[in-house]
Design a protein around this motif. Structure first.
Motif, PDB file in Angstrom:
ATOM      1  N   PRO A 235      36.597  54.321  45.356  1.00  0.00           N
ATOM      2  CA  PRO A 235      36.219  53.149  46.154  1.00  0.00           C
ATOM      3  C   PRO A 235      36.084  51.922  45.269  1.00  0.00           C
ATOM      4  CG  PRO A 235      34.309  54.551  45.759  1.00  0.00           C
ATOM      5  CD  PRO A 235      35.501  55.291  45.234  1.00  0.00           C
ATOM      6  N   PRO A 236      36.320  50.731  45.805  1.00  0.00           N
ATOM      7  CA  PRO A 236      36.146  49.507  45.011  1.00  0.00           C
ATOM      8  C   PRO A 236      34.713  49.388  44.498  1.00  0.00           C
ATOM      9  CG  PRO A 236      37.270  49.054  47.092  1.00  0.00           C
ATOM     10  CD  PRO A 236      36.757  50.453  47.180  1.00  0.00           C
ATOM     11  N   MET A 237      34.570  48.929  43.277  1.00  0.00           N
ATOM     12  CA  MET A 237      33.240  48.718  42.714  1.00  0.00           C
ATOM     13  C   MET A 237      32.618  47.429  43.229  1.00  0.00           C
ATOM     14  SD  MET A 237      33.782  49.925  38.755  1.00  0.00           S
ATOM     15  CE  MET A 237      32.058  49.608  38.376  1.00  0.00           C
ATOM     16  N   LEU A 238      33.461  46.487  43.651  1.00  0.00           N
ATOM     17  CA  LEU A 238      32.977  45.202  44.147  1.00  0.00           C
ATOM     18  C   LEU A 238      33.244  45.119  45.648  1.00  0.00           C
ATOM     19  CD1 LEU A 238      34.388  42.916  41.318  1.00  0.00           C
ATOM     20  CD2 LEU A 238      32.056  43.792  41.534  1.00  0.00           C
ATOM     21  N   PRO A 239      32.403  44.430  46.408  1.00  0.00           N
ATOM     22  CA  PRO A 239      32.638  44.301  47.851  1.00  0.00           C
ATOM     23  C   PRO A 239      33.916  43.528  48.129  1.00  0.00           C
ATOM     24  CG  PRO A 239      30.870  42.836  47.127  1.00  0.00           C
ATOM     25  CD  PRO A 239      31.192  43.727  45.967  1.00  0.00           C
ATOM     26  N   GLY A 240      34.464  43.761  49.323  1.00  0.00           N
ATOM     27  CA  GLY A 240      35.700  43.091  49.690  1.00  0.00           C
ATOM     28  C   GLY A 240      35.581  41.579  49.657  1.00  0.00           C
ATOM     29  N   GLU A 241      36.709  40.923  49.341  1.00  0.00           N
ATOM     30  CA  GLU A 241      36.755  39.459  49.281  1.00  0.00           C
ATOM     31  C   GLU A 241      35.726  38.889  48.301  1.00  0.00           C
ATOM     32  OE1 GLU A 241      39.194  37.978  50.821  1.00  0.00           O
ATOM     33  OE2 GLU A 241      39.815  39.837  51.792  1.00  0.00           O
ATOM     34  N   SER A 242      35.530  39.588  47.176  1.00  0.00           N
ATOM     35  CA  SER A 242      34.551  39.111  46.196  1.00  0.00           C
ATOM     36  C   SER A 242      35.054  37.839  45.524  1.00  0.00           C
ATOM     37  CB  SER A 242      34.303  40.189  45.142  1.00  0.00           C
ATOM     38  OG  SER A 242      33.716  41.324  45.723  1.00  0.00           O
ATOM     39  N   ALA A 243      34.136  36.894  45.362  1.00  0.00           N
ATOM     40  CA  ALA A 243      34.467  35.672  44.628  1.00  0.00           C
ATOM     41  C   ALA A 243      34.098  35.862  43.166  1.00  0.00           C
ATOM     42  CB  ALA A 243      33.697  34.491  45.217  1.00  0.00           C
ATOM     43  N   PRO A 244      34.812  35.200  42.267  1.00  0.00           N
ATOM     44  CA  PRO A 244      34.472  35.335  40.851  1.00  0.00           C
ATOM     45  C   PRO A 244      33.028  34.924  40.605  1.00  0.00           C
ATOM     46  CG  PRO A 244      36.589  34.219  41.134  1.00  0.00           C
ATOM     47  CD  PRO A 244      35.963  34.317  42.493  1.00  0.00           C
ATOM     48  N   HIS A 270      30.636  38.304  31.711  1.00  0.00           N
ATOM     49  CA  HIS A 270      31.521  37.474  32.527  1.00  0.00           C
ATOM     50  C   HIS A 270      32.974  37.920  32.364  1.00  0.00           C
ATOM     51  CE1 HIS A 270      33.844  33.777  33.541  1.00  0.00           C
ATOM     52  NE2 HIS A 270      32.986  33.772  34.553  1.00  0.00           N
ATOM     53  N   ALA A 271      33.371  38.227  31.137  1.00  0.00           N
ATOM     54  CA  ALA A 271      34.743  38.685  30.895  1.00  0.00           C
ATOM     55  C   ALA A 271      34.991  40.026  31.580  1.00  0.00           C
ATOM     56  CB  ALA A 271      34.997  38.795  29.392  1.00  0.00           C
ATOM     57  N   GLU A 272      34.022  40.953  31.512  1.00  0.00           N
ATOM     58  CA  GLU A 272      34.170  42.257  32.164  1.00  0.00           C
ATOM     59  C   GLU A 272      34.264  42.105  33.681  1.00  0.00           C
ATOM     60  OE1 GLU A 272      31.311  45.154  31.031  1.00  0.00           O
ATOM     61  OE2 GLU A 272      31.570  44.811  28.874  1.00  0.00           O
ATOM     62  N   ALA A 273      33.433  41.251  34.261  1.00  0.00           N
ATOM     63  CA  ALA A 273      33.471  41.039  35.712  1.00  0.00           C
ATOM     64  C   ALA A 273      34.809  40.450  36.144  1.00  0.00           C
ATOM     65  CB  ALA A 273      32.317  40.123  36.127  1.00  0.00           C
ATOM     66  N   ARG A 274      35.323  39.507  35.361  1.00  0.00           N
ATOM     67  CA  ARG A 274      36.620  38.900  35.684  1.00  0.00           C
ATOM     68  C   ARG A 274      37.738  39.938  35.635  1.00  0.00           C
ATOM     69  NH1 ARG A 274      37.390  34.924  31.426  1.00  0.00           N
ATOM     70  NH2 ARG A 274      38.050  36.779  30.297  1.00  0.00           N
ATOM     71  N   ASP A 275      37.706  40.789  34.594  1.00  0.00           N
ATOM     72  CA  ASP A 275      38.744  41.822  34.474  1.00  0.00           C
ATOM     73  C   ASP A 275      38.643  42.836  35.611  1.00  0.00           C
ATOM     74  OD1 ASP A 275      39.577  40.570  32.187  1.00  0.00           O
ATOM     75  OD2 ASP A 275      38.655  42.003  30.805  1.00  0.00           O
ATOM     76  N   GLN A 276      37.424  43.215  35.985  1.00  0.00           N
ATOM     77  CA  GLN A 276      37.247  44.181  37.069  1.00  0.00           C
ATOM     78  C   GLN A 276      37.757  43.613  38.388  1.00  0.00           C
ATOM     79  OE1 GLN A 276      36.337  47.340  36.909  1.00  0.00           O
ATOM     80  NE2 GLN A 276      36.606  47.580  39.128  1.00  0.00           N
ATOM     81  N   LEU A 277      37.485  42.355  38.637  1.00  0.00           N
ATOM     82  CA  LEU A 277      37.969  41.728  39.866  1.00  0.00           C
ATOM     83  C   LEU A 277      39.492  41.696  39.893  1.00  0.00           C
ATOM     84  CD1 LEU A 277      37.224  40.320  42.491  1.00  0.00           C
ATOM     85  CD2 LEU A 277      37.161  38.141  41.231  1.00  0.00           C
ATOM     86  N   ALA A 278      40.117  41.427  38.747  1.00  0.00           N
ATOM     87  CA  ALA A 278      41.583  41.416  38.679  1.00  0.00           C
ATOM     88  C   ALA A 278      42.141  42.809  38.952  1.00  0.00           C
ATOM     89  CB  ALA A 278      42.035  40.910  37.306  1.00  0.00           C
ATOM     90  N   ARG A 279      41.475  43.843  38.396  1.00  0.00           N
ATOM     91  CA  ARG A 279      41.940  45.217  38.639  1.00  0.00           C
ATOM     92  C   ARG A 279      41.832  45.572  40.115  1.00  0.00           C
ATOM     93  NH1 ARG A 279      39.469  46.196  33.506  1.00  0.00           N
ATOM     94  NH2 ARG A 279      37.470  46.685  34.505  1.00  0.00           N
TER      95      ARG A 279
END
Length: 326
Positions: A235-244, A270-279
């Motif tokens: 399952p996605p680690m971040l909720p749908g339509e997450s904003a940076p 911040h770098a980890e969150a950005r990479d996770q959102l891209a994945r």
């Protein structure tokens, strides 16, 4: 063992060909599917044809011989047997069955005639390999099917079309005789409702692209398409339509939690969150691409630490979820 009942409603074929790009876990998925179809006191056969002994490694047993032998049971008395098909032994069996060569056929191994035979008839090797699978799929004992289903751990997606279609090619080359009959029989099984070719993939760009390419190739060859099996999904680690998330938000959150909020920590998070959102954006796009292929899709969970016997059981359960209430 109840082999005479209907096939599984979610997996209606009797021969399940499992393929996928190398590294997607097709052998693991094939083994889990064999376990799933054995549930309920049934017997299934898991077959490999590439000489890798991948099944033996997965189940942590001795290398498989050229004979069907039990390798696992289910909690409700189902049984999985396994077979590693050896092309030389398959050829000797073929010669003995159709030409009654007996000991003379076995002597051919010593003079290299096995290699010679498969060289002058390029498709013969694969015809014999799949022919053994066909025999197991259609075999009856006491008027009932010997196996509820046969699961074939097939060559990778890049080679599976040629592997499965070689029987049709050989049938055209051999005009008469047992080779022609064998080839035609195998080709008929592979293009019948008794067979389904399933593709294993990951949420990565190359496996998804190869899945799409292989589906088109198999459709062109008129081979029966089965399911797309998405392996290692989570399952996605971040909720749908997450904003940076911003650094200010991270700093405020860390401070509120009583955690260090120094610039280096905030910058790293911040770098980890950005990479996770891209994945996750990539994964969502690849899921849409798989859905657009128009095939039923089954998702298997990621098994931390690698798949052991318990992990295979979890994958088998995911392949055959219980029916919905009502």
């Amino acid at each position: 063992m109840t082999q005479h009942g209907p096939v599984h409603p979610q997996w209606p074929a009797r021969l399940h060909v499992v393929t996928g790009k190398g590294g997607t876990g097709k052998t693991t998925v094939a083994a889990a599917l064999a376990l799933a179809l054995a549930a309920g006191g049934h017997r299934t056969l898991l077959v490999e044809v590439e000489g890798r002994q991948g099944i033996a490694q997965l189940f942590e047993i001795d290398p498989l011989p050229y004979e069907e032998r039990p390798i696992a049971t289910t909690t409700d008395h189902g049984e999985v047997r396994a077979l590693a098909v050896d092309p030389e032994r398959a050829l000797l069996e073929y010669l003995d069955r159709f030409y009654k060569l007996g000991a003379a056929g076995r002597a051919l191994r010593r003079i290299g005639a096995i290699d010679f035979a498969t060289t002058i008839a390029p498709g013969l090797r694969d015809v014999l390999l799949i022919g053994k699978v066909k025999e197991a799929t259609t075999r009856t004992e006491d008027g009932h099917r010997a196996y509820r289903a046969v699961v074939l751990d097939a060559p990778p997606a890049g080679r599976v079309g040629r592997f499965l279609n070689v029987t049709a090619e050989t049938a055209r080359l051999a005009k008469v005789g047992p080779i022609k009959s064998q080839s035609e029989g195998v080709a008929a099984l592979l293009r019948s409702p008794m067979t389904a070719v399933h593709l294993v993939t990951l949420l990565e760009e190359m496996p998804v692209q190869e899945t799409a390419d292989t589906l088109r190739e198999l459709a062109d060859l008129r081979l029966p398409l089965g399911k797309i099996i998405l392996n290692g999904a989570g399952p996605p680690m971040l909720p749908g339509e997450s904003a940076p998330v911003t650094r200010a938000q991270l700093r405020a959150g860390l401070t509120a939690a009583g955690l260090p909020a120094d610039p280096a920590t905030v910058r790293g998070l911040h770098a980890e969150a950005r990479d996770q959102l891209a994945r996750e954006e990539l994964a969502a796009r690849l899921r849409r691409e798989l859905a657009d292929l128009g095939r039923p899709m089954v998702e298997l969970p990621f098994i931390p630490g690698g798949v052991n016997r318990a992990g295979l059981g979890a994958l088998a359960a995911a392949l055959t979820p219980p029916p919905a209430d009502g």
